[in-house]
Design an enzyme around this catalytic site. Sequence first.
Site, PDB file in Angstrom:
ATOM      1  N   GLY B   9       0.817  -1.219   0.000  1.00 27.32           N
ATOM      2  CA  GLY B   9       0.000   0.000   0.000  1.00 27.32           C
ATOM      3  C   GLY B   9       0.846   1.262   0.000  1.00 27.32           C
ATOM      4  CG  ASN B  10       3.473   2.384   3.150  1.00 32.44           C
ATOM      5  OD1 ASN B  10       2.832   3.393   3.392  1.00 32.44           O
ATOM      6  ND2 ASN B  10       3.725   1.451   4.045  1.00 32.44           N
ATOM      7  CE  LYS B 127      -0.412  -2.540   9.801  1.00 36.99           C
ATOM      8  NZ  LYS B 127       0.911  -2.576   9.207  1.00 36.99           N
ATOM      9  CE  LYS B 211       1.224  -6.148   0.686  1.00 35.26           C
ATOM     10  NZ  LYS B 211       2.196  -5.800   1.688  1.00 35.26           N
ATOM     11  CE  LYS B 273       6.806  -6.032   2.247  1.00 31.13           C
ATOM     12  NZ  LYS B 273       5.596  -5.733   3.006  1.00 31.13           N
TER      13      LYS B 273
END
Lengths: 311, 311
Positions: B9-10, B127, B211, B273
Amino acid sequence: MKIVAALGGNAIIRYREKGTAAEQLSHIDAAVAPLARMIAVGHKVLITHGNGPQVGDILLQNECAKDAVPRMPLDVCGAESQGMIGYMIQQCMQNRLEALGVEAPVVGVLTRARVDGADPAFATPSKAIGPYYTHAEAESLGKYEGWPIREEKGRKWRRVVPSPEPLEILEADPVKVLFESGAVVIAGGGGGVPVIKTATGLRGVEAVVDKDLAAERLASTVGADLLLMLTDVEGVYLDYGGADEELIRSMDTCKARAFLARGEFGTGTMAPKVEAAVRFVEKSGGIAVISHLDAAEDAAAGLVGTQVIPA
Amino acid sequence: MKIVAALGGNAIIRYREKGTAAEQLSHIDAAVAPLARMIAVGHKVLITHGNGPQVGDILLQNECAKDAVPRMPLDVCGAESQGMIGYMIQQCMQNRLEALGVEAPVVGVLTRARVDGADPAFATPSKAIGPYYTHAEAESLGKYEGWPIREEKGRKWRRVVPSPEPLEILEADPVKVLFESGAVVIAGGGGGVPVIKTATGLRGVEAVVDKDLAAERLASTVGADLLLMLTDVEGVYLDYGGADEELIRSMDTCKARAFLARGEFGTGTMAPKVEAAVRFVEKSGGIAVISHLDAAEDAAAGLVGTQVIPA
């Protein structure tokens, strides 16, 4: 039976309600409960929905926050409203199905409707959207944003946008694949995000596709037998609100076309529903019913609402 | 090859940018162009994406407009962001495919991730989301909304929400059906809207699913050979930002687990990740690559980025 059910946006956020998530979920739940029962007895259902009040709220949020967050164009706001409403329908429907012991995936598909950039609707914006403005605000928005603004009742002004014809649901193939796989599909929210084909590809436009006309396109896509338009009135009336008001229980497409031609029905409210019904019945030989949101089962059985049948 | 590509998203709303629709479309276009070329040579691609900055903007819009429009809960805002970003990805991808002469439907699926209401994450919200507040605002929100608020750098405060594990993508079946039908599927946006199972059915919760962990679930759903996590750095580094900074070109899952265990990678940025990569590779025997957003083709070919391979 294969059914496309179109839920009115005004039936989800009701007049004089604030439109909290809890209120919306409660109306959606009431609307999907009869549809879930119909699925439980073997019907296949695709759900589509309006987004008028919801996209109005999103536009107002964009406006209030414009110094902090860039305003999104109408196509993007429409896509946001599909996410919002689609998710809520999905949750309510899946819970209703599980309570009935039905195992079927419920899935929301982001949907675009291709429109013609040369549609005459672009020359005559007709659909009021978003917040109400004072005269001064309206003048300033007309001047600085180039928006066409129209005066509504009570010296309030609103932005108007074009409402072009939906030529094609761009997600028709995946919608069909999902529907045929047995999923309960939610698609065509708000009529689909309107996009035009340009030399450099598809581009979203600041317009609104009528959700009932888009529902007709979806009904044709999945080969529906029944198009059910669920709204906040009992059905289609002659002389609506007048001295001779009369609910039409049934009309064939020929009669319906005649009523449309003489302007019996409200532009932007009942007329597009009847138009969508006529198109669907003429093309498919199926039946269309316009009825109250809470009465889907009785409407499908022909007990309430207005039936549009082949001529 | 079957590929799941996760876009950060970034990387769509970039640091110091306002995040206009045009800016977002331009970054999305740059990100999907190499993916479209990969589809053109025969790979099958599912795209998933983050939503941090976008849902932050939607939360801020909700905040600014709260006197006029009821604030939507985080699950509904997440669904809105899926609509917004999914639509933009869809438009860019379809245009890129058409320019390459590829005819494939591109379809966005609203996605929910089921999480466990008893996940320990609910006890320790971690978060940060949405706007930054002053100390006074933060105290008031903590008191009146009951939100946990955390101090960030520079005497700014932010709301923090739990980040529970995604147990299951509720739309796994329809996603698989679409993927196998040949569609380019966009799913799992923002990690999916988190929902829990209660005695009365599914209920959305105010939480955020990572995500990349959701991407791993989707990769497993479609039987992907390659999980591509595309972000705003070149790959995974040891001693990131330190004197001995070093890009890892390849590591097996055993080594990756050891690095994770000794806290080599940033919590909430690189660690999830690598965690997602390890889970995917261990379960599937496939390969995961973490690389820069613009370099998807070279990353898939192993030329750039960090490869995580079976031990």
